[in-house]
Design an enzyme around this catalytic site. Structure first.
Site, mmCIF file in Angstrom:
data_model
loop_
_atom_site.group_PDB
_atom_site.id
_atom_site.type_symbol
_atom_site.label_atom_id
_atom_site.label_comp_id
_atom_site.label_asym_id
_atom_site.label_seq_id
_atom_site.Cartn_x
_atom_site.Cartn_y
_atom_site.Cartn_z
ATOM 1 N N LYS A 125 -34.052 -56.160 71.712
ATOM 2 C CA LYS A 125 -33.582 -56.245 70.318
ATOM 3 C C LYS A 125 -34.161 -57.504 69.700
ATOM 4 O O LYS A 125 -34.483 -58.454 70.400
ATOM 5 C CB LYS A 125 -32.050 -56.341 70.288
ATOM 6 N N ASP A 165 -32.917 -51.772 62.046
ATOM 7 C CA ASP A 165 -31.474 -51.936 62.277
ATOM 8 C C ASP A 165 -30.942 -52.446 60.935
ATOM 9 O O ASP A 165 -31.598 -52.213 59.892
ATOM 10 C CB ASP A 165 -31.205 -52.930 63.423
#
Ligand code: NDP
Ligand code: 2IT
Length: 445
Positions: A125, A165
């Protein structure tokens, strides 16, 4: 002290101040207790100790010049958490609240989520504390270019594949891809996913997380002889995940009565008009409060948390982490909510989750229920490698089948360890086992 308690103590000591990361690790480790009891070899091989330590953490300076000519400096992150089953894979979040602890919790969860998809993707991430709100397109572009000017050296279609995201959608992915291609002097299509349809993006990727959530909840309902038909649904968020969860829930006959952004929520008892929400959020990039200008019969309330006081059968938190605390969980239970489907990552505190489970609320856990986005990202990578593109129907039917399989995996793992109906534990266990076995096979690395 138990093995799990020991590891938890160590995680807190070595990662001070990273509350969200501690929370995510604790939630997983507790549910793995019965697994490690049955498989002491995992403990002997240090699987858990290795799992909670990222393989690599990258932090970098992102300097850029705003429209007034002022120099701005943000911080960039990429945490490459686990590559046991494939290249690191996971989104980028641009939000002022981003710091290492947020990226690590998201990267940690991504390991298990990606494993559940059944596709060959590891966990990672990234993101930045950059706030896209109120920035011009040119500012967004300059920021993305600067971000990629450092990130490019750490990623690649067989190394690490970022996507979107919170705060990162098709616009940002386009600017990031353009800069990557320019620096690398080559067309490496699979280095990012969530790309635009004109340059290698996959049909249905935009819809995938929201649709996937509804497919998972549909399976959970069906296992309990129920369906979406005529259910009252509340969805937090009004972004990518929330919008497409709303679309599919409506298609299945549910009445979605509320949505929100970080400032407040709308309540439209006759059903939220999704075209209006899309226009406000996707096209105009404005606040959800605008909704009542188009629909005066609806209500707008300041403050996002009030959304959990609305009576509903199904609650779908699709905004951000720690959206539902114990007091909101209590309100939902008192109002007769029977289903909670986590579209966002870690939207419930651990105490709220436990309260739901104790009260026999069916919980579709984030790692399983929102895995449709990353699964479709992996389908985008496949299409890029094959240099072809599938139709919307092909991608959507693969997505549906993947979500059905994820539900089965979570359901079966829960049953195997004597926790029938606890899909939270089931998803953690099923996601963990594949990664643990891959790590066992690959030695101490
Ligand atoms: P978007 O940026 O498209 O939308 C985020 C939405 O959540 C906005 O409505 C935003 O409101 C709201 N929100 C953000 N932060 C807060 C906050 N602190 N308090 C209240 N509301 C907030 O993001 P996505 O829809 O892509 O992501 C939503 C969630 O889903 C995140 O948890 C993400 O990690 C998760 N997720 C996303 C996937 C994807 O494919 N995009 C895949 C799997 C999970 P505002 O505009 O006011 O900020
Ligand atoms: O949380 C997530 O799974 C995402 N933001 C999507 C990641 C991806 O690589 O598509």
């Amino acid at each position: 002290m138990s093995v799990v308690q020991n590891i938890m103590e160590e995680v807190k000591k070595r990662n001070p101040g990273e509350a969200e990361f501690h929370q995510a690790v604790e939630e997983v480790l507790i549910s793995l207790e019965p697994v490690i009891e049955k498989h002491p070899e995992y403990v002997e091989s240090g699987i858990l100790d290795r799992l909670v330590e990222p393989e690599r953490q990258i932090m970098f300076r992102v300097p850029w010049v705003d429209d007034k000519g002022n120099v701005q400096v943000n911080r960039g992150f990429r945490v490459q958490f686990n590559s046991a089953i494939g290249p690191y894979k996971g989104g980028l979040r641009f939000h002022p609240s981003v710091y290492l602890g947020i990226i690590k919790f998201l990267g940690f969860e991504q390991i298990f989520k990606n494993s559940l998809t059944g596709l060959p993707i590891g966990g990672g991430k990234g993101g930045s504390d950059f706030d896209p709100k109120g920035k011009s397109d040119n500012e967004i572009m300059r920021f993305c270019q600067s971000f990629m000017t450092e990130l490019y050296r750490h990623i690649g279609q067989d190394i690490d594949v970022p996507a979107g995201d919170i705060g990162v959608g098709a616009r940002e992915i386009g600017y990031l891809f353009g800069q990557y291609k320019k620096i690398r002097n080559g067309y490496e299509g699979g280095v990012l996913t969530g790309k635009g349809l004109t340059y290698g993006g996959s049909l249905a990727r935009k819809q995938a997380t929201g649709f996937g959530l509804i497919y998972f909840v549909r399976e959970m309902l069906a296992a309990n002889n129920d369906s979406f038909k005529d259910k009252t649904v509340v969805i937090s968020g009004a972004g990518n995940v929330a919008i497409y969860a709303c679309e599919k829930a409506k298609e299945y006959g549910a009445n979605v009565v509320a949505m929100c952004d970080s400032k407040g929520y709308i309540y439209d008892k006759n059903g939220v008009n999704l075209d209006t929400v899309k226009q406000i959020k996707e096209v105009e990039r404005k606040r959800i409060s605008e909704y009542v200008k188009h629909h005066p019969e609806a209500e707008y309330h300041e403050g996002q948390k009030g959304i959990w006081s609305i009576k509903c059968d199904i609650a779908l938190p699709c905004a951000t982490q720690n959206d539902i605390h114990v007091e909101h969980a209590k309100q939902l239970i008192a109002n007769g909510t029977k289903i909670v489907g986590e579209g966002a990552n870690m939207p419930c505190t651990n105490d709220a989750l436990n309260l739901f489970l104790e009260n026999d609320i069916l919980v579709a856990p984030a790692k399983a229920a929102n895995a449709g986005g990353v699964a479709t990202s992996a389908l985008e990578m496949s299409q890029n490698s094959m240099r072809l593109s599938w139709t919307f129907e092909e991608v959507n039917s693969k997505l549906d089948a993947i979500m059905v399989n994820i539900f089965k995996a979570a359901d079966e793992a829960a049953k195997e360890f004597g926790m029938e109906g606890n899909y939270v534990a089931g998803a953690n266990i099923a996601g963990f086992k594949k990664v643990a076995d891959a790590m066992m096979a690959q030695g101490i690395v």
